[in-house]
Design a protein around this motif. Sequence first.
Motif, PDB file in Angstrom:
ATOM      1  N   ASP A 173     -22.411  16.963 -37.369  1.00  0.00           N
ATOM      2  CA  ASP A 173     -21.898  18.250 -36.991  1.00  0.00           C
ATOM      3  C   ASP A 173     -20.476  18.221 -36.238  1.00  0.00           C
ATOM      4  O   ASP A 173     -20.446  17.179 -35.504  1.00  0.00           O
ATOM      5  N   LYS A 174     -19.610  18.746 -36.179  1.00  0.00           N
ATOM      6  CA  LYS A 174     -18.401  18.702 -35.550  1.00  0.00           C
ATOM      7  C   LYS A 174     -18.572  18.820 -34.119  1.00  0.00           C
ATOM      8  O   LYS A 174     -17.674  18.172 -33.197  1.00  0.00           O
ATOM      9  N   SER A 175     -19.583  19.437 -33.574  1.00  0.00           N
ATOM     10  CA  SER A 175     -20.076  19.710 -32.116  1.00  0.00           C
ATOM     11  C   SER A 175     -20.583  18.284 -31.709  1.00  0.00           C
ATOM     12  O   SER A 175     -21.510  17.832 -32.212  1.00  0.00           O
ATOM     13  N   GLU A 176     -20.096  17.879 -30.569  1.00  0.00           N
ATOM     14  CA  GLU A 176     -20.754  16.393 -30.077  1.00  0.00           C
ATOM     15  C   GLU A 176     -22.023  16.779 -29.490  1.00  0.00           C
ATOM     16  O   GLU A 176     -23.150  16.094 -29.542  1.00  0.00           O
TER      17      GLU A 176
ATOM     18  N   ALA B 239     -20.915   9.646 -26.766  1.00  0.00           N
ATOM     19  CA  ALA B 239     -21.982  10.352 -26.707  1.00  0.00           C
ATOM     20  C   ALA B 239     -23.136  10.388 -27.792  1.00  0.00           C
ATOM     21  O   ALA B 239     -24.234  10.170 -27.609  1.00  0.00           O
ATOM     22  N   VAL B 240     -22.477  10.623 -28.940  1.00  0.00           N
ATOM     23  CA  VAL B 240     -23.207  10.490 -30.210  1.00  0.00           C
ATOM     24  C   VAL B 240     -23.635   9.122 -30.690  1.00  0.00           C
ATOM     25  O   VAL B 240     -24.792   8.815 -30.919  1.00  0.00           O
ATOM     26  N   ARG B 241     -22.771   7.978 -30.311  1.00  0.00           N
ATOM     27  CA  ARG B 241     -23.009   6.857 -30.623  1.00  0.00           C
ATOM     28  C   ARG B 241     -24.106   6.503 -29.612  1.00  0.00           C
ATOM     29  O   ARG B 241     -25.292   5.546 -30.175  1.00  0.00           O
ATOM     30  N   ALA B 242     -23.894   6.712 -28.452  1.00  0.00           N
ATOM     31  CA  ALA B 242     -25.063   6.281 -27.546  1.00  0.00           C
ATOM     32  C   ALA B 242     -26.434   7.103 -27.947  1.00  0.00           C
ATOM     33  O   ALA B 242     -27.681   6.311 -27.832  1.00  0.00           O
TER      34      ALA B 242
END
Length: 466
Positions: free
Chosen positions: A235-238, A273-276
């Motif tokens: 998704d484009k939203s973090e 934040a997504v990678r974490a």
Amino acid sequence: MSGGAAAHCAAAVPMVADASWRVRAAAADLICAAGSAGAAEVVQLGKMLNDPSPGVVVAAARAIGGVGPGAASQTQGLEAVLENNAEDRSSFASAATGMSRREPAARRKPACAAAAALAAIGIAGAKSAPKVAACLASQDAELRAEAARALGLMGAAGAKYEGDLVRLLGDASPSVAAAACCALGCLEARAQVGSLAPLLKSQFPAVRAAACQALGTMGPAAELHVEEVVRLLQDKSEQVASEAAAALPKCGEAAQVYASELCRLMLGDAPPAVRAAAALSLAAMGERGAAFQEEIEVLLQEDPAPEVQAAAESALRMIESHSTEVASAAARAAEIADAAASAAADAARAEAAAQAARAQLPLELAYVDPAAVRRPVALMFPGQGSQHVKMLQDVQDLPTVKDILAKANSILGYDILAICMEGPEEKLGQTRFCQPAMYIGGLAAVEKLKTEKPRGTPTTETSDVS
């Protein structure tokens, strides 16, 4: 609880009524930090709920909620504040000039602060659930959202309004729909998975994120929607991608096959934040996630973002802890196996000794008619993987099998025979349907054996070794 905050709690109470919104907010925050240590101040704080200034009422309500169960005596006063439709606008100028962020509703509106406080008080506050639920019909979207969140934290008392929360999923305000999602998630309202899943495709990122978060609390009940959650990893939203990653390992066994997707997300160019979130979710997948330990170590060494490095460190600790638990379980299993082998050897020696003793007896004493000996019989049944559509077709009309199916349906809450007879194969193969079906199939086989060989069927004890 902070010891320093507790020591200054009494001194902070008068500041709750200060003319400056910043001082009021700081005083309420300090009392909240003191937690139960502020219980001695709740009566004085309760008097401030009647103050003509909405800012003072908000700060007092927040402070009372921060005390927790120790503020149970103030529930009646908070219920009255639920009808206070005023708003503290003293922070607006600071927010408009960019000096501070806009304060959330629970820090501006007395009714919102009261709803949040009642939820924080615990059992005593939950008794006010009917009054909080009445706020779901408010014209104020922020109050509807805050009331929904509060009901989600009220346990069984809030669950009584599950239907009202489901209706709010279609609210015109995205913040209200998102709050309703979160509330249903907090209540673990598994029966509402079907109502939550469509919101994964909402046009509003906050709603998609909240739907992911809610489905993550539903466990195996959310398995049917795992692929939809996986799609939101891109998704484009973090916020949405992060919540999708966090929810995935909680969505039952079906989510395990997507561990590689989390790995690619973790090592890709997604926001920090997504990678974490992806790293922590991999670690939460147990053995499947542990297979990616080397990739997480690479992330720790090479990712430049501090929050990702911190997540990688936490993930590696989680994997190490899981590995220790697995090793301990394996050691216990080995001990049990050794004990069983020792017992079998002792039994073999005892049998050999008995045979030697019988060899010394006269023939007429040593011989025992095999027909007179009732030997134990083991019945073995197939497990998951051998299921097929129409698997109970030949036994479904046996009276005892009908009784078994009726009891199974009352326990499971769905028609297991229909799934066995009609499928589809993919659904029957899912663990939550397949395991009950195979167990019932085994019981039905015994009942059929009893009808065909009534005198030859052994008495049975069951053991699930699948």
